[in-house]
Structures are given as structure tokens and as C-alpha cells.
Design an enzyme around this catalytic site. Structure first.
Site, PDB file in Angstrom:
ATOM      1  N   GLU A 324       0.782  -1.435   0.210  1.00  0.00           N
ATOM      2  CA  GLU A 324      -0.126   0.477   0.239  1.00  0.00           C
ATOM      3  C   GLU A 324       1.213   1.111  -0.006  1.00  0.00           C
ATOM      4  O   GLU A 324       1.850   1.145   0.534  1.00  0.00           O
ATOM      5  CB  GLU A 324      -0.525   0.027   1.366  1.00  0.00           C
ATOM      6  CG  GLU A 324      -1.734  -1.130   1.556  1.00  0.00           C
ATOM      7  CD  GLU A 324      -2.903  -0.701   2.673  1.00  0.00           C
ATOM      8  OE1 GLU A 324      -3.944  -1.155   2.869  1.00  0.00           O
ATOM      9  OE2 GLU A 324      -2.774  -0.517   3.379  1.00  0.00           O
ATOM     10  N   CYS A 325       0.816   1.811  -1.112  1.00  0.00           N
ATOM     11  CA  CYS A 325       1.239   3.348  -0.872  1.00  0.00           C
ATOM     12  C   CYS A 325       2.494   3.709  -0.776  1.00  0.00           C
ATOM     13  O   CYS A 325       3.474   3.680  -1.434  1.00  0.00           O
ATOM     14  CB  CYS A 325       0.756   4.263  -0.063  1.00  0.00           C
ATOM     15  SG  CYS A 325      -0.152   6.095   0.153  1.00  0.00           S
ATOM     16  N   GLY A 326       3.006   3.730  -0.046  1.00  0.00           N
ATOM     17  CA  GLY A 326       4.482   3.763   0.708  1.00  0.00           C
ATOM     18  C   GLY A 326       5.922   2.885   0.298  1.00  0.00           C
ATOM     19  O   GLY A 326       6.206   2.253  -0.246  1.00  0.00           O
ATOM     20  N   SER A 423      -1.067  -1.108  -4.799  1.00  0.00           N
ATOM     21  CA  SER A 423      -1.922   0.498  -5.259  1.00  0.00           C
ATOM     22  C   SER A 423      -1.495   1.532  -4.017  1.00  0.00           C
ATOM     23  O   SER A 423      -0.856   0.820  -3.163  1.00  0.00           O
ATOM     24  CB  SER A 423      -3.223   0.127  -4.873  1.00  0.00           C
ATOM     25  OG  SER A 423      -4.428   1.244  -4.152  1.00  0.00           O
TER      26      SER A 423
END
Length: 448
Positions: A324-326, A423
Site C-alpha cells: 500500500e502507498c509507501g 496500490s
């Protein structure tokens, strides 16, 4: 009963008041903290004060029913409880017939709790009465149990504020003066996380000492007692025993405790490891790379080449990986930081993450465009985005089609390759236990 800490607007001092109350209470018994909304960083501070995981209460990411169940489940056995709100008291999003859905007021109504209203008084005197009167009368279903006056300048200032509020008969339950000792540094995504604060213990002691003398504990303590409501125990009918590596260090620390609890309840053994300091991956059958600040620690991540090579090899070998993200940014080929410096990352995705000034923030409806270790094509979930980076080039076969609550623009984003799901969308699995179950099933099969 306990209370919800609300305010007239963001920046009024909700977090400072909440942390002071938590630090003081934790000296005398168990206290459970909650945070309204999708935030990760404030809950880290809550957990640092209480030595218990803080739980997010977000009806967009989960549901109204889940918010109620989560609150009841985690209050059980605690002596005190406290809910920190988000933004201004009635700042939410219009969904269905609820104009302030997911606001502090909405959650207070769902939990049938009164509100302790925090007000920044540094540019106020008599006008505070009009503000408090408006908040007390705006929605009769939301009861204001009292106010905390923050950033009071002097004894004379306090006298003027008290005189203005006296006719309203709303009790003043706390008074905080301007105090630089309790300032918490911030940066591009909010407060600097607890893992990076060398003076955290000193801050906790300072907040506790402040709370001891600045709050009306005779009135507050009965209000803060944790409600002991009946609740159903969480059980999993099917279990998928598998070892899952959780990336956790200063660079990766954005996790909802409920997600980790669900993995454990489904049979997972959670193994924490550090992409900053580990030479190799732990002996696991799957990996969970949460969000965080890879851009701040890009030099250290780039220097750990052996770990990057191991992670890339694991993905090539089709180990199930959820990022996720990072975590997504770390898996890219390169990361360009705010200064324009380019750092080598894992290289599992043919993209570069570039930091910028623009903040991407908000709830997202995500529709899966293809199967992944968690989703079936066509399934829909609500998530949250919060980042200042962009990825390029765009994926040839995006994982999600996303849309904001109010925006009509559709965005294609996310990567899916074999057993990898990556994502920008942060997901809370509270009402979607099938998602971690599918992930663990993939992990179990890969291990076999």
C-alpha cells in the site's frame, strides 16, 4: 460513558488535549483510545500514551455497524476510553440521507456519546459564547458535555472567556495556556511519527503533568469511564496458517491494527522485519508492505541493496505480496525525493515514484479491473489515498479504476503482476474479511 473530543475546526488542539488526557489516565489504569477517520499518525501517538493499539472508527472504510462493534469490543475490560474526532465537529461527506457522514458528530451519534468541545481561544473573547451556543444547538442529537479552552493567553483572558460562557451553563472542563514544550513537529503528511521522536518519553511526561493541573478531573473522570457493552467475539470459521512478513520500521509503519488482528485471527503468524536494517527477508510465505515515509529514508533504503535484491527475487518467485502507498513506492524502479535526488528502489515495478507539492487526499471507490491476491475482477471496495507522490509511467494493465466521493473523474491506478497487489489505496479490512483470507490462502499455497 466516555466522550468524543471534537472541535470547531482543524488545528484547534484536539490531538494535544487527547494526548494529555491519555497520558495522565494511563498512569492509573488501562485506557483505550479511538480515532475517527482513516488517519495513521495520530493513532501512533495514542498508542504511545496508552501502550494499547488505537482503533480507527471510519464508517466510510467500514460501516456504521462496524464502528459500533469495534468500539464495544475494544472498550471491554478497559477502565477508561477516549475518542479523538477529525476536522471540525460536523465536517463530513454527504452520503445517502446523512449530510455529515463520517464526521465526528456522526460517530458521536452512532456511539451515543457526548462531545468535549476544544476551542482555540487565542483570537477570541466574548465571541466564544456565540460559537459554543451554535455548536450546542446545531444538532440536538449531539450533546456538548463541556468545553476545553485552548491557547488561553492570560488570567484576564480566561476571565473574559468564562464570563461569556457562564450564561450558557456549559462547563469548562479544561484550560490550556500557550506552551511550546508540548509542540509536536510536523512535515508534509502531518505530524512526525512517534518512531522518529527522540523526546517522546519527555513529551509524554510533560503532557501528563499538564493534564494533572489543567483539567477538572472531578467532572471528567465519570465521563471518561469505558462503557462495558455486550459484543460478539470475533472468530474465523476457516483458518489459513501461514507466516506473513510485516514491514515495520521508521520508513513503513502505516497499518490499521484491525487488519493485523484479522490476519492473526485467520491463522497467520505475523513476523515483523525492517526494510531499513534487515539483510534478507525473514522465513515467510507472504509479505505485507504498509505505507509510511520511504521518501524520507530513501538513502537508507537504496543503500540496503541486499534486501532490495531479496525482495525483488521473492516477487519474481511469485511470493504473494500486498503493498500500500509507501510500500508501492518502495517496489518501484526509482524514487525521486523532494530535492530531486534519484534513489534506486526494489525495481519490481517498471515505474518511478516522484515526490511533489500536490497532495492527493480523500476517500476512493475502487473497482478491481482484474484478479489480484485479494480481489476478484469487478469487486468494489472503499479506500483512502494520502500521498504527495506520483508514479510514471502509468501501468499498462491497472489494478483499479477509482473515483472520489464527489468527483466524476475516473483514475486508473495500481499494479497487479502474478501474486503482487500494489496500490496507492489504503484499505481497512474490518468488513471485508474475505480479502485477507484470499491473501493468506495464496500465501499458504505458495509455501506448500
Amino acid at each position: 460513558m466516555t466522550v468524543v473530543i471534537g472541535a470547531d475546526r482543524s488545528g484547534a488542539g484536539k490531538t494535544t488535549v487527547t494526548l494529555a488526557l491519555l497520558a495522565y489516565l494511563a498512569q492509573y489504569g488501562s485506557v483505550q483510545a479511538f480515532k475517527v477517520g482513516p488517519d495513521y499518525i495520530d493513532p501512533m501517538f495514542h498508542a504511545a500514551m496508552t501502550a494499547r493499539p488505537c482503533r480507527n472508527l471510519d464508517p466510510v472504510l467500514t460501516s456504521a455497524t462496524y464502528v459500533q462493534q469495534c468500539f464495544a469490543r475494544h472498550c471491554w475490560g478497559a477502565r477508561w476510553a477516549l475518542v479523538e474526532g477529525v476536522m471540525g465537529l460536523f465536517d463530513g461527506v454527504p452520503i445517502a440521507d446523512v449530510p455529515d457522514f463520517a464526521s465526528t458528530a456522526h460517530v458521536a451519534r452512532l456511539l451515543e456519546l457526548p462531545v468535549l468541545l476544544v476551542l482555540d481561544c487565542q483570537r477570541l473573547s466574548g465571541s466564544i459564547a456565540a460559537i459554543v451556543s451554535g455548536f450546542c444547538s446545531f444538532d440536538p442529537r449531539v450533546r456538548v458535555a463541556g468545553v476545553v479552552l485552548n491557547r488561553v493567553g492570560s488570567d484576564r483572558h480566561l476571565e473574559l472567556l468564562s464570563m461569556a460562557l457562564e450564561p450558557l451553563q456549559v462547563p469548562i472542563l479544561g484550560v490550556l495556556r500557550r506552551d511550546d514544550r508540548i509542540a509536536i513537529p510536523d512535515r508534509h503528511l502531518g505530524l512526525v511519527p512517534t518512531d522518529e521522536l527522540a523526546h517522546l518519553a519527555e513529551l509524554r511526561d510533560c503532557l501528563s503533568d499538564l493534564a494533572a493541573t489543567r483539567f477538572d478531573w472531578e467532572q471528567l473522570l465519570p465521563l471518561l469511564a469505558a462503557p462495558q457493552r455486550s459484543h460478539a467475539a470475533t472468530t474465523a470459521s476457516v483458518r489459513f496458517p501461514a507466516r506473513v512478513g510485516i514491514a515495520r520500521d521508521r520508513a513503513f509503519n502505516f497499518y490499521y491494527p484491525d487488519n493485523l488482528d484479522l490476519l492473526a485471527a485467520l491463522g497467520a503468524e505475523l513476523v515483523e522485519w525492517s526494510p531499513l536494517s534487515a539483510d534478507t527477508l525473514p522465513d515467510v510465505q507472504g509479505l505485507y508492505l504498509g505505507g509510511g515515509f520511504p521518501e524520507v529514508f530513501a538513502a537508507e533504503l537504496a543503500a540496503n541493496r541486499s534486501l532490495r535484491d531479496c525482495l525483488r527475487a521473492a516477487i519474481v518467485s511469485n511470493m504473494p505480496v500486498y503493498a500500500e502507498c509507501g510500500g508501492l513506492m518502495f517496489l518501484c524502479r526509482q524514487l525521486v525525493d523532494f530535492s530531486g535526488r534519484v534513489w534506486e528502489m526494489v525495481g519490481a515495478l517498471p515505474a518511478t515514484a516522484t515526490m511533489g507539492a500536490r497532495l492527493t487526499l480523500g476517500y476512493r471507490q475502487a473497482i478491481a479491473l482484474r484478479d489480484s491476491p485479494l480481489f476478484r475482477c469487478g469487486e468494489v471496495a472503499w479506500g483512502h489515498e494520502f500521498h504527495r507522490s506520483t508514479l510514471g509511467p502509468a501501468p499498462d494493465r491497472p489494478l483499479f479504476r477509482t473515483q472520489g466521493l464527489a468527483a466524476s473523474t475516473l483514475i486508473m491506478e495500481g499494479w497487479q503482476t502474478a501474486q503482487l497487489h500494489a496500490s496507492y489505496i489504503h484499505l481497512h479490512w474490518g468488513t471485508r474479511s474475505e480479502l485477507p483470507a484470499r491473501f493468506l490462502e495464496r500465501c499458504q499455497h505458495w509455501g506448500e
